[in-house]
Scaffold this active site. Sequence first.
Site, short mmCIF file in Angstrom:
data_model
loop_
_atom_site.label_atom_id
_atom_site.label_comp_id
_atom_site.label_asym_id
_atom_site.label_seq_id
_atom_site.Cartn_x
_atom_site.Cartn_y
_atom_site.Cartn_z
N HIS A 4 -12.25 -17.50 51.54
CA HIS A 4 -11.99 -18.87 52.01
C HIS A 4 -10.86 -19.51 51.20
CE1 HIS A 4 -15.48 -18.71 54.59
NE2 HIS A 4 -15.16 -19.90 55.06
N LYS A 38 -26.69 -20.11 55.22
CA LYS A 38 -27.99 -20.72 54.90
C LYS A 38 -27.73 -21.91 53.98
CE LYS A 38 -28.77 -18.01 50.75
NZ LYS A 38 -29.07 -18.62 49.46
#
Lengths: 184, 280
Positions: free
Chosen positions: A37, A102
């Site tokens: 990222h 999550k």
Amino acid sequence: MKYSIRAPLTKEITCNLKAGDTISINGYIYAARDAAHKKMIELLDEGKELPFDIMDQIIYYVGPCPAKPGAIIGSAGPTTSSRMDAYTPKLIQHGLKGMIGKGLRSKEVIDAMKAYSAVYFGAIGGAGALIAQKIVSEEIIAFPELGAEAIRKLTVEDFPVTVIIDCHGNNLYDIGKNKFRKIN
Amino acid sequence: MRTIHIDQIVKTIEQLCIDANYYINDDIMEELNKALKTEQSQIGVDIIQNLIKNALMAKERKIAICQDTGMAVVFMDVGQDVHIVGGNLIDSINEGVRKGYENGYLRKSVVGDPIERVNTKDNTPAVIHFNIIEGDRIKISVAPKGFGSENMSSIKMLKPSDGIEGIKKFIIDTIDIAGPNPCPPIIVGVGIGGTMEKAAILAKKALLRPINKRNDLNHIKEIENDVLKKINMLGIGPSGLGGRITALAVNIEVFSTHIAGLPVAVNISCHATRHADATI
């Protein structure tokens, strides 16, 4: 509701999904986590192209284990999504439509999801051996030097997720917790 | 004096890294099965069933329970009558970790420098805690620690006047803030007393205790039971999707402390709370 959907997504698909829906994903998704990222945002900041066309895609926050001989991939469950929050709004602006991970998301991420009709799916944290069985192919497409953190293209069959935050901002973590909370 | 060659240490740690990552301990499997009966949320029951299936699959196929095979935390209880030969002890521990993670197809998750963040590609170095004990043997415990749960852990220097209620509130607040992030149902390790670092190490050690065994001290056991009950009223539930079973156990360890202090460390661990040990 239970649905089976195909990835990549469309705005029509994401807008129909509601927090709490259980979904089977078929098609292909991209695996990327922390270091990937950071690199993707650096590329965008330099005005360069991302290593894959992110329009309508799903990113799965995962760094799999190495595959044993004969296996496609090692254990491959979700990692904590909030570490990607700093980078996510920009990727959503560039077309990212779905995320699988999550844990909690920031207000900035949820605002971007609402503005661009993106959806946040949860996979079961701690069930990486089971989840890996739903991945039928794996190909490293960028940043191989990152090892477990390299970007991978994964083909998935009946990959099980739950809609955690829908494109209207409804959040299953809040809804579920409030239903069972007996203490303040 | 008993002589132990480092080759034996390397071999033992290699195997413990693999065993801890492939096989969930029996006490945890028992509590997961019990939790199936007490969980009131249907989606919560489904998730616990999947965690049990996951553990059985990992065991059968000899693969990692979770892709985050952790940073290797190694407790070395070294008998004072042991003489280690053949090389450097710390190097041999790291060599065992290196071999275990390579030969066990476990993920390499360690970066060499916390700022520069370049992966060491062999999951070393391990975090090692030495303890000198009586006797001529070495007890080795390997506890691979994933960071989904480690990141939600916390430590606070309470005031003595905060008392039992302050301790309980800090533990429960820490779990409430953690919410879905540490992969509930979780196991909560707590260290109370000592100094700042002592409390943290006690919290980590508390996670090595079987989760069906309460502290021997009655007043600590009462805190364990009460805090577990209250954590399971938070509503977080399996995977954080709502339910009764947020934690499977609260394990507390205590140590003497200073007249002015009450350190409390809360080390959160996922349902798997992996650890394996051997005595050589």
